[in-house]
Scaffold this motif. Structure first.
Motif, PDB file in Angstrom:
ATOM      1  N   SER A   1       0.818  -1.220   0.000  1.00  0.00           N
ATOM      2  CA  SER A   1       0.000   0.000   0.000  1.00  0.00           C
ATOM      3  C   SER A   1       0.851   1.269   0.000  1.00  0.00           C
ATOM      4  O   SER A   1       0.314   2.376  -0.084  1.00  0.00           O
ATOM      5  CB  SER A   1      -0.934   0.009   1.217  1.00  0.00           C
ATOM      6  N   TYR A   2       2.185   1.109   0.073  1.00  0.00           N
ATOM      7  CA  TYR A   2       3.093   2.257   0.056  1.00  0.00           C
ATOM      8  C   TYR A   2       3.699   2.388  -1.333  1.00  0.00           C
ATOM      9  O   TYR A   2       4.315   1.448  -1.848  1.00  0.00           O
ATOM     10  CB  TYR A   2       4.191   2.094   1.113  1.00  0.00           C
ATOM     11  N   HIS A   3       3.534   3.564  -1.922  1.00  0.00           N
ATOM     12  CA  HIS A   3       3.975   3.800  -3.294  1.00  0.00           C
ATOM     13  C   HIS A   3       5.127   4.794  -3.304  1.00  0.00           C
ATOM     14  O   HIS A   3       4.985   5.932  -2.851  1.00  0.00           O
ATOM     15  CB  HIS A   3       2.805   4.353  -4.118  1.00  0.00           C
ATOM     16  N   GLY A   4       6.288   4.360  -3.808  1.00  0.00           N
ATOM     17  CA  GLY A   4       7.460   5.228  -3.873  1.00  0.00           C
ATOM     18  C   GLY A   4       7.680   5.745  -5.279  1.00  0.00           C
ATOM     19  O   GLY A   4       7.535   5.005  -6.255  1.00  0.00           O
ATOM     20  N   ARG A   5       8.018   7.035  -5.393  1.00  0.00           N
ATOM     21  CA  ARG A   5       8.241   7.636  -6.711  1.00  0.00           C
ATOM     22  C   ARG A   5       9.016   8.948  -6.573  1.00  0.00           C
ATOM     23  O   ARG A   5       9.193   9.473  -5.465  1.00  0.00           O
ATOM     24  CB  ARG A   5       6.908   7.918  -7.409  1.00  0.00           C
TER      25      ARG A   5
ATOM     26  N   LYS B   1       1.932  19.273  -0.523  1.00  0.00           N
ATOM     27  CA  LYS B   1       1.952  18.117   0.380  1.00  0.00           C
ATOM     28  C   LYS B   1       3.323  17.944   1.037  1.00  0.00           C
ATOM     29  O   LYS B   1       3.410  17.587   2.215  1.00  0.00           O
ATOM     30  CB  LYS B   1       1.570  16.853  -0.384  1.00  0.00           C
ATOM     31  N   LEU B   2       4.386  18.182   0.284  1.00  0.00           N
ATOM     32  CA  LEU B   2       5.734  18.081   0.862  1.00  0.00           C
ATOM     33  C   LEU B   2       5.922  19.108   1.967  1.00  0.00           C
ATOM     34  O   LEU B   2       6.442  18.793   3.045  1.00  0.00           O
ATOM     35  CB  LEU B   2       6.786  18.280  -0.227  1.00  0.00           C
ATOM     36  N   ALA B   3       5.499  20.342   1.725  1.00  0.00           N
ATOM     37  CA  ALA B   3       5.606  21.382   2.742  1.00  0.00           C
ATOM     38  C   ALA B   3       4.828  20.986   3.996  1.00  0.00           C
ATOM     39  O   ALA B   3       5.275  21.222   5.126  1.00  0.00           O
ATOM     40  CB  ALA B   3       5.101  22.716   2.194  1.00  0.00           C
ATOM     41  N   GLY B   4       3.672  20.359   3.812  1.00  0.00           N
ATOM     42  CA  GLY B   4       2.881  19.894   4.949  1.00  0.00           C
ATOM     43  C   GLY B   4       3.598  18.826   5.757  1.00  0.00           C
ATOM     44  O   GLY B   4       3.547  18.817   6.995  1.00  0.00           O
ATOM     45  N   LEU B   5       4.295  17.918   5.057  1.00  0.00           N
ATOM     46  CA  LEU B   5       5.073  16.880   5.746  1.00  0.00           C
ATOM     47  C   LEU B   5       6.153  17.510   6.618  1.00  0.00           C
ATOM     48  O   LEU B   5       6.293  17.175   7.799  1.00  0.00           O
ATOM     49  CB  LEU B   5       5.708  15.946   4.714  1.00  0.00           C
ATOM     50  N   TYR B   6       6.933  18.435   6.049  1.00  0.00           N
ATOM     51  CA  TYR B   6       8.032  19.052   6.804  1.00  0.00           C
ATOM     52  C   TYR B   6       7.495  19.901   7.959  1.00  0.00           C
ATOM     53  O   TYR B   6       8.095  19.952   9.024  1.00  0.00           O
ATOM     54  CB  TYR B   6       8.908  19.885   5.871  1.00  0.00           C
ATOM     55  N   ARG B   7       6.348  20.534   7.743  1.00  0.00           N
ATOM     56  CA  ARG B   7       5.729  21.334   8.802  1.00  0.00           C
ATOM     57  C   ARG B   7       5.313  20.447   9.976  1.00  0.00           C
ATOM     58  O   ARG B   7       5.409  20.848  11.135  1.00  0.00           O
ATOM     59  CB  ARG B   7       4.518  22.071   8.237  1.00  0.00           C
ATOM     60  N   THR B   8       4.872  19.230   9.676  1.00  0.00           N
ATOM     61  CA  THR B   8       4.417  18.304  10.715  1.00  0.00           C
ATOM     62  C   THR B   8       5.586  17.679  11.471  1.00  0.00           C
ATOM     63  O   THR B   8       5.559  17.566  12.693  1.00  0.00           O
ATOM     64  CB  THR B   8       3.559  17.188  10.087  1.00  0.00           C
TER      65      THR B   8
ATOM     66  N   PHE C   1       7.399   8.615  -0.500  1.00  0.00           N
ATOM     67  CA  PHE C   1       6.492   7.493  -0.329  1.00  0.00           C
ATOM     68  C   PHE C   1       5.124   8.052   0.016  1.00  0.00           C
ATOM     69  O   PHE C   1       4.989   8.935   0.870  1.00  0.00           O
ATOM     70  CB  PHE C   1       6.949   6.557   0.797  1.00  0.00           C
ATOM     71  N   GLU C   2       4.104   7.535  -0.683  1.00  0.00           N
ATOM     72  CA  GLU C   2       2.721   7.896  -0.405  1.00  0.00           C
ATOM     73  C   GLU C   2       1.972   6.708   0.187  1.00  0.00           C
ATOM     74  O   GLU C   2       2.257   5.552  -0.153  1.00  0.00           O
ATOM     75  CB  GLU C   2       2.015   8.325  -1.690  1.00  0.00           C
ATOM     76  N   HIS C   3       1.019   7.014   1.049  1.00  0.00           N
ATOM     77  CA  HIS C   3       0.123   5.999   1.599  1.00  0.00           C
ATOM     78  C   HIS C   3      -1.279   6.591   1.624  1.00  0.00           C
ATOM     79  O   HIS C   3      -1.529   7.589   2.285  1.00  0.00           O
ATOM     80  CB  HIS C   3       0.552   5.600   3.019  1.00  0.00           C
ATOM     81  N   GLU C   4      -2.156   5.992   0.841  1.00  0.00           N
ATOM     82  CA  GLU C   4      -3.540   6.471   0.722  1.00  0.00           C
ATOM     83  C   GLU C   4      -3.589   7.957   0.369  1.00  0.00           C
ATOM     84  O   GLU C   4      -4.357   8.747   0.938  1.00  0.00           O
ATOM     85  CB  GLU C   4      -4.312   6.182   2.017  1.00  0.00           C
ATOM     86  N   GLY C   5      -2.731   8.348  -0.575  1.00  0.00           N
ATOM     87  CA  GLY C   5      -2.737   9.708  -1.079  1.00  0.00           C
ATOM     88  C   GLY C   5      -2.004  10.723  -0.227  1.00  0.00           C
ATOM     89  O   GLY C   5      -1.940  11.910  -0.586  1.00  0.00           O
ATOM     90  N   VAL C   6      -1.422  10.284   0.887  1.00  0.00           N
ATOM     91  CA  VAL C   6      -0.695  11.176   1.789  1.00  0.00           C
ATOM     92  C   VAL C   6       0.805  10.908   1.661  1.00  0.00           C
ATOM     93  O   VAL C   6       1.232   9.744   1.668  1.00  0.00           O
ATOM     94  CB  VAL C   6      -1.136  10.970   3.254  1.00  0.00           C
ATOM     95  N   ILE C   7       1.601  11.968   1.524  1.00  0.00           N
ATOM     96  CA  ILE C   7       3.057  11.794   1.525  1.00  0.00           C
ATOM     97  C   ILE C   7       3.496  11.551   2.964  1.00  0.00           C
ATOM     98  O   ILE C   7       3.338  12.417   3.827  1.00  0.00           O
ATOM     99  CB  ILE C   7       3.776  13.037   0.955  1.00  0.00           C
ATOM    100  N   VAL C   8       4.034  10.363   3.234  1.00  0.00           N
ATOM    101  CA  VAL C   8       4.398   9.987   4.605  1.00  0.00           C
ATOM    102  C   VAL C   8       5.908   9.989   4.830  1.00  0.00           C
ATOM    103  O   VAL C   8       6.370   9.960   5.968  1.00  0.00           O
ATOM    104  CB  VAL C   8       3.805   8.612   4.975  1.00  0.00           C
ATOM    105  N   SER C   9       6.681  10.035   3.745  1.00  0.00           N
ATOM    106  CA  SER C   9       8.136  10.045   3.870  1.00  0.00           C
ATOM    107  C   SER C   9       8.732  10.697   2.634  1.00  0.00           C
ATOM    108  O   SER C   9       8.198  10.538   1.527  1.00  0.00           O
ATOM    109  CB  SER C   9       8.679   8.622   4.025  1.00  0.00           C
ATOM    110  N   ALA C  10       9.817  11.459   2.838  1.00  0.00           N
ATOM    111  CA  ALA C  10      10.447  12.146   1.715  1.00  0.00           C
ATOM    112  C   ALA C  10      11.921  12.378   2.002  1.00  0.00           C
ATOM    113  O   ALA C  10      12.348  12.455   3.158  1.00  0.00           O
ATOM    114  CB  ALA C  10       9.755  13.484   1.437  1.00  0.00           C
ATOM    115  N   ALA C  11      12.694  12.500   0.936  1.00  0.00           N
ATOM    116  CA  ALA C  11      14.107  12.870   1.015  1.00  0.00           C
ATOM    117  C   ALA C  11      14.483  13.510  -0.299  1.00  0.00           C
ATOM    118  O   ALA C  11      13.849  13.262  -1.330  1.00  0.00           O
ATOM    119  CB  ALA C  11      14.983  11.652   1.300  1.00  0.00           C
ATOM    120  N   SER C  12      15.528  14.343  -0.267  1.00  0.00           N
ATOM    121  CA  SER C  12      15.927  15.020  -1.494  1.00  0.00           C
ATOM    122  C   SER C  12      17.433  14.916  -1.708  1.00  0.00           C
ATOM    123  O   SER C  12      18.180  14.568  -0.788  1.00  0.00           O
ATOM    124  CB  SER C  12      15.515  16.500  -1.447  1.00  0.00           C
ATOM    125  N   ALA C  13      17.843  15.244  -2.928  1.00  0.00           N
ATOM    126  CA  ALA C  13      19.260  15.342  -3.264  1.00  0.00           C
ATOM    127  C   ALA C  13      19.489  16.718  -3.857  1.00  0.00           C
ATOM    128  O   ALA C  13      18.934  17.052  -4.907  1.00  0.00           O
ATOM    129  CB  ALA C  13      19.670  14.258  -4.255  1.00  0.00           C
TER     130      ALA C  13
END
Length: 280
Positions: free
Chosen positions: A128-132, A141-148, A176-188
């Motif tokens: 159920s976890y989709h990575g891309r 959504k990314l800004a929301g993740l970092y804010r949280t 990584f998304e789960h049910e339309g929510v970005i739950v994990s992220a990283a950048s280069a």
């Protein structure tokens, strides 16, 4: 904005410098020409913005001169300058910024991390976890993740416009998304001229950390970077974070020093560990 990059042309040299008022520091990203003139200018700029820390990304041959001007060694990045090493030489303007209250605890965390075995491969997360790779439509959504995840962060990653600007400037995000929510992220963050990249902006929502998502994201970023001719990869992790330092160690990154009171992150000014991996 509290973080501004400038290229300063002096009489006998050129200085590429970051003025970081938010983190009360100045960072010399690159320099060419007369070193003493570059040092003098960096100190003038630091005084102008009341910076408490000056960071000089120095080449090996310039380390003795910087030490002679009162700079201190804190870490290094192997092969940063197109195959030549980069040395982090620093100077502090007040004693409070120089001293760390957590240094011994961070030594203990590092020792525990370095006792962990290196891992070959990573476990597959639930289906159920989709990575891309992320794109500009993910900025909100990314800004929301970092804010949280982060109460305080050294750059304004809680601002969708800033996230979008990073992407426009070449920073690559995997999520990584789960049910339309970005739950994990990283950048280069990629330096095309010197062919190096920093793995950064690593964040996972607390309730999703049991699946090892960050290990997958770093692996995806590494594959992307190597396929684009980027072989020097490094990351700067909170020294108090056992989990993030463990992820880097088990991925084959090597510890290369600790940057004292380097930036505001999580909930306070923190020390940061420097980790390096070369794909050569």
């Amino acid at each position: 904005m509290d973080i501004v990059e400038e290229r300063i042309q002096l009489s006998r040299s050129t200085l590429h410098i970051t003025l970081d008022r938010f983190n009360k520091r100045v960072r010399v990203e690159d320099y060419l020409g007369n070193l003493q003139e570059c040092i003098d200018e960096s100190l003038k700029v630091a005084e102008k913005i009341s910076a408490e820390k000056i960071i000089f990304k120095a080449r090996k041959e310039n380390v003795p001169e910087l030490l002679g001007r009162g700079f201190l060694y804190e870490g290094s990045i192997d092969k940063f300058f197109l195959g030549s090493d980069c040395y982090f030489l620093v100077k502090y303007t007040n004693v409070e910024r120089r001293n760390s209250s957590y240094w011994v605890k961070e030594d203990q965390i590092l020792a525990s991390v370095q006792r962990l075995p290196l891992k070959v491969g990573v476990d597959t997360p639930p289906s159920s976890y989709h990575g891309r790779m992320a794109d500009e439509t993910d900025a909100v959504k990314l800004a929301g993740l970092y804010r949280t995840v982060f109460e305080v962060y050294p750059t304004p990653m809680n601002d969708p416009l800033y996230v979008k600007k990073c992407m426009e400037n070449g920073t690559v995000f995997y999520i990584f998304e789960h049910e339309g929510v970005i739950v994990s992220a990283a950048s280069a963050e990629i330096n095309d001229f010197y062919h190096n990249a920093e793995i950064t902006d690593c964040a996972t929502l607390p309730e999703y950390r049991q699946y090892g998502l960050m290990k997958h994201l770093i692996e995806k970023l590494e594959r992307h970077l190597v396929s684009h001719g980027i072989y020097c990869i490094y990351s700067i992790a909170r020294s108090l974070s056992f989990g993030m330092n463990a992820v880097l160690h088990q991925h084959g990154y090597r510890y290369r020093g600790r940057l004292a009171n380097n930036c505001f992150i999580f909930d306070k000014m923190e020390d940061m560990n420097l980790w390096v991996k070369n794909h050569t």
